[in-house]
Write a protein that holds these residues in place. Structure first.
Motif, PDB file in Angstrom:
ATOM      1  N   LEU A 103      -7.312   3.803  -9.447  1.00  0.00           N
ATOM      2  CA  LEU A 103      -6.101   3.420  -8.719  1.00  0.00           C
ATOM      3  C   LEU A 103      -6.213   3.824  -7.246  1.00  0.00           C
ATOM      4  N   GLY A 104      -6.788   4.999  -6.991  1.00  0.00           N
ATOM      5  CA  GLY A 104      -7.000   5.425  -5.609  1.00  0.00           C
ATOM      6  C   GLY A 104      -7.979   4.522  -4.886  1.00  0.00           C
ATOM      7  N   LEU A 105      -9.086   4.172  -5.557  1.00  0.00           N
ATOM      8  CA  LEU A 105     -10.071   3.280  -4.950  1.00  0.00           C
ATOM      9  C   LEU A 105      -9.480   1.889  -4.737  1.00  0.00           C
ATOM     10  N   ASN A 106      -8.581   1.478  -5.612  1.00  0.00           N
ATOM     11  CA  ASN A 106      -7.966   0.161  -5.473  1.00  0.00           C
ATOM     12  C   ASN A 106      -7.101   0.084  -4.225  1.00  0.00           C
ATOM     13  N   VAL A 107      -6.459   1.184  -3.841  1.00  0.00           N
ATOM     14  CA  VAL A 107      -5.702   1.194  -2.593  1.00  0.00           C
ATOM     15  C   VAL A 107      -6.641   0.970  -1.413  1.00  0.00           C
ATOM     16  N   LEU A 118       4.864   0.798  -3.857  1.00  0.00           N
ATOM     17  CA  LEU A 118       4.378   0.929  -2.487  1.00  0.00           C
ATOM     18  C   LEU A 118       3.651  -0.330  -2.029  1.00  0.00           C
ATOM     19  N   LEU A 119       2.823  -0.891  -2.918  1.00  0.00           N
ATOM     20  CA  LEU A 119       2.018  -2.048  -2.526  1.00  0.00           C
ATOM     21  C   LEU A 119       2.817  -3.346  -2.509  1.00  0.00           C
ATOM     22  N   ARG A 120       4.000  -3.349  -3.132  1.00  0.00           N
ATOM     23  CA  ARG A 120       4.883  -4.517  -3.042  1.00  0.00           C
ATOM     24  C   ARG A 120       5.834  -4.411  -1.850  1.00  0.00           C
ATOM     25  N   SER A 121       5.777  -3.295  -1.168  1.00  0.00           N
ATOM     26  CA  SER A 121       6.633  -3.080  -0.004  1.00  0.00           C
ATOM     27  C   SER A 121       6.008  -3.736   1.233  1.00  0.00           C
ATOM     28  N   VAL A 157      -1.094  10.637 -19.592  1.00  0.00           N
ATOM     29  CA  VAL A 157      -0.434   9.335 -19.616  1.00  0.00           C
ATOM     30  C   VAL A 157       0.728   9.313 -18.623  1.00  0.00           C
ATOM     31  N   LEU A 158       1.542  10.362 -18.631  1.00  0.00           N
ATOM     32  CA  LEU A 158       2.677  10.433 -17.701  1.00  0.00           C
ATOM     33  C   LEU A 158       2.209  10.471 -16.257  1.00  0.00           C
ATOM     34  N   THR A 159       1.126  11.214 -16.001  1.00  0.00           N
ATOM     35  CA  THR A 159       0.587  11.288 -14.638  1.00  0.00           C
ATOM     36  C   THR A 159       0.067   9.927 -14.186  1.00  0.00           C
ATOM     37  N   THR A 160      -0.694   9.271 -15.062  1.00  0.00           N
ATOM     38  CA  THR A 160      -1.228   7.947 -14.732  1.00  0.00           C
ATOM     39  C   THR A 160      -0.103   6.951 -14.513  1.00  0.00           C
ATOM     40  N   LEU A 161       0.894   6.983 -15.390  1.00  0.00           N
ATOM     41  CA  LEU A 161       2.028   6.065 -15.261  1.00  0.00           C
ATOM     42  C   LEU A 161       2.792   6.316 -13.967  1.00  0.00           C
ATOM     43  N   GLY A 162       2.967   7.598 -13.613  1.00  0.00           N
ATOM     44  CA  GLY A 162       3.657   7.916 -12.371  1.00  0.00           C
ATOM     45  C   GLY A 162       2.920   7.387 -11.152  1.00  0.00           C
ATOM     46  N   VAL A 163       1.593   7.584 -11.124  1.00  0.00           N
ATOM     47  CA  VAL A 163       0.785   7.076 -10.003  1.00  0.00           C
ATOM     48  C   VAL A 163       0.839   5.554  -9.968  1.00  0.00           C
ATOM     49  N   TYR A 164       0.717   4.930 -11.139  1.00  0.00           N
ATOM     50  CA  TYR A 164       0.731   3.460 -11.214  1.00  0.00           C
ATOM     51  C   TYR A 164       2.048   2.894 -10.690  1.00  0.00           C
ATOM     52  N   LEU A 165       3.172   3.420 -11.163  1.00  0.00           N
ATOM     53  CA  LEU A 165       4.477   2.894 -10.743  1.00  0.00           C
ATOM     54  C   LEU A 165       4.717   3.125  -9.257  1.00  0.00           C
ATOM     55  N   ALA A 166       4.310   4.296  -8.762  1.00  0.00           N
ATOM     56  CA  ALA A 166       4.476   4.586  -7.334  1.00  0.00           C
ATOM     57  C   ALA A 166       3.669   3.610  -6.488  1.00  0.00           C
ATOM     58  N   LEU A 167       2.429   3.333  -6.914  1.00  0.00           N
ATOM     59  CA  LEU A 167       1.584   2.411  -6.152  1.00  0.00           C
ATOM     60  C   LEU A 167       2.105   0.981  -6.243  1.00  0.00           C
ATOM     61  N   GLU A 168       2.578   0.586  -7.421  1.00  0.00           N
ATOM     62  CA  GLU A 168       3.131  -0.759  -7.550  1.00  0.00           C
ATOM     63  C   GLU A 168       4.297  -0.949  -6.586  1.00  0.00           C
ATOM     64  N   VAL A 186       1.225  -5.502   4.644  1.00  0.00           N
ATOM     65  CA  VAL A 186       0.445  -5.363   5.873  1.00  0.00           C
ATOM     66  C   VAL A 186      -1.007  -5.022   5.543  1.00  0.00           C
ATOM     67  N   LEU A 187      -1.218  -4.173   4.548  1.00  0.00           N
ATOM     68  CA  LEU A 187      -2.588  -3.834   4.157  1.00  0.00           C
ATOM     69  C   LEU A 187      -3.366  -5.079   3.759  1.00  0.00           C
ATOM     70  N   ARG A 188      -2.744  -5.928   2.950  1.00  0.00           N
ATOM     71  CA  ARG A 188      -3.431  -7.146   2.513  1.00  0.00           C
ATOM     72  C   ARG A 188      -3.626  -8.126   3.663  1.00  0.00           C
ATOM     73  N   ALA A 189      -2.676  -8.144   4.593  1.00  0.00           N
ATOM     74  CA  ALA A 189      -2.822  -9.013   5.764  1.00  0.00           C
ATOM     75  C   ALA A 189      -4.016  -8.563   6.616  1.00  0.00           C
ATOM     76  N   ILE A 190      -4.164  -7.268   6.790  1.00  0.00           N
ATOM     77  CA  ILE A 190      -5.297  -6.737   7.557  1.00  0.00           C
ATOM     78  C   ILE A 190      -6.608  -7.029   6.841  1.00  0.00           C
ATOM     79  N   ARG A 191      -6.593  -6.901   5.521  1.00  0.00           N
ATOM     80  CA  ARG A 191      -7.802  -7.189   4.743  1.00  0.00           C
ATOM     81  C   ARG A 191      -8.216  -8.650   4.875  1.00  0.00           C
ATOM     82  N   GLU A 192      -7.253  -9.556   4.846  1.00  0.00           N
ATOM     83  CA  GLU A 192      -7.556 -10.976   4.860  1.00  0.00           C
ATOM     84  C   GLU A 192      -7.883 -11.495   6.263  1.00  0.00           C
ATOM     85  N   ASP A 193      -7.126 -11.064   7.258  1.00  0.00           N
ATOM     86  CA  ASP A 193      -7.342 -11.566   8.621  1.00  0.00           C
ATOM     87  C   ASP A 193      -6.811 -10.534   9.610  1.00  0.00           C
TER      88      ASP A 193
END
Length: 320
Positions: free
Chosen positions: A23-27, A166-169, A153-164, A174-181
């Motif tokens: 999940l960290g590498l995916n960010v 954050l990344l939908r915000s 499981v709770l730790t993984t779920l917490g990180v997953y939900l927080a990233l979901e 902006v991160l994906r926009a920078i990655r693409e162009d």
């Protein structure tokens, strides 16, 4: 039956610690396009930080503050995030291939520090007696394993939900926009360097947290735990599961770890003991083969990134 359940809990616990690293590498890579091949170094920083903060006092080694495990995990994330910021300030402007070389160097330096700073890290002997969550239940293997699994499981779920979230915000978009162009993002007034540095720090902090979780689950760490092979495993997990998709990162971690564990069991059962060291290379071959097949069949991984041009376009076409 109890032995099978105990092993299942152990297997899933280890797999989910790798899922947190993924999940960290995916960010960093999946969302921002930062080619970090120094994953092992950030995981090691988290593991050693938490171990130093939470182990009992040791007369031959600095550290041993005997703090609660939660404090150790928080400290691990903060220190790994700080390391990411320092590394990012120096390297984040580099092109993908040069960034890869620089981050690989960071991982090598971290391993050498762990190996040679014996008064701090225990050197080649590592750090033992790392407190384990629910350690008082260690004699009951099944209950101990299930409790640890529940915590991970709770730790993984917490990180997953927080990233979901954050990344939908807007930040994630902006991160994906920078990655693409990047040029288009710069034209819209976005500071590409600042956003990349933030993503690199968030991903590194998550890797440090995962290193701490692994350390407390195993109860012992040593420099040999953080060799470049760890980085290869995590990249394989992300590629197989699907870069850019958090669900894919978790799924890939479980599947690749299953292949790794299955080949290890097969080698142990079939290959004579004197040849097992050489036969262990088959694990790498199997993982490499799985990556090749996945890239041929599903180039974007099992659960590839779901790309949305605009929610208004989807609404107009009747899609949700």
């Amino acid at each position: 039956m109890i032995e099978l359940l105990s092993y299942g809990a152990f297997f899933l616990t280890v797999a989910l610690t790798y899922a947190i690293i993924c999940l960290g590498l995916n960010v960093q890579w999946g969302q921002t396009g930062l080619f970090n091949v120094g994953v092992a170094g950030f995981v090691a920083m988290g593991a050693y930080t938490s171990a130093l903060l939470t182990t009992p006092e040791d007369p031959v080694r600095f550290g041993g503050f005997d703090l609660p495990i939660a404090v150790g995990w928080l400290g691990a994330a903060l220190m790994a995030g700080l390391l990411s910021v320092l590394v990012g300030l120096l390297t984040i402007r580099l092109r993908a291939d040069y960034l890869a070389i620089a981050t690989f160097g960071v991982a090598v330096v971290m391993q050498l520090c762990a190996l040679n700073l014996e008064p701090l890290t225990g050197g080649p002997f590592g750090i033992g007696f790392i407190p384990r969550p629910f350690g008082w239940m260690a004699e009951d293997r099944l209950t101990f394993g299930l409790l640890n699994l529940g915590l991970v499981v709770l730790t993984t779920l917490g990180v997953y939900l927080a990233l979901e979230r954050l990344l939908r915000s807007p930040w994630g978009r902006v991160l994906r926009a920078i990655r693409e162009d990047e040029q288009a993002a710069l034209a819209l007034g976005k500071n590409a360097f600042a956003f990349r540095l933030q993503a690199f720090a968030v991903g590194g902090a998550i890797m440090g947290l995962a290193g701490a979780v692994q350390a407390h689950f195993i109860g012992f760490i040593a420099p040999e735990n953080y060799v470049p092979m760890l980085t290869f495993q995590v990249w394989a997990m992300l590629i197989v599961g699907g870069s850019g998709n958090n669900k894919g990162a978790v799924l890939g971690a479980v599947l690749v770890w299953a292949v790794w564990a299955a080949t290890a069991a097969l080698i142990s059962a079939v290959v004579p003991p004197e040849l097992q060291a050489r036969a262990a290379a088959l694990q790498i071959v199997m993982i490499g083969l799985a990556i090749c097949i996945m890239l041929l069949v599903r180039p974007r991984g099992i659960l590839g990134e779901v790309r949305t041009v605009s929610r208004h376009v989807h609404e107009a076409s009747g899609k949700k």
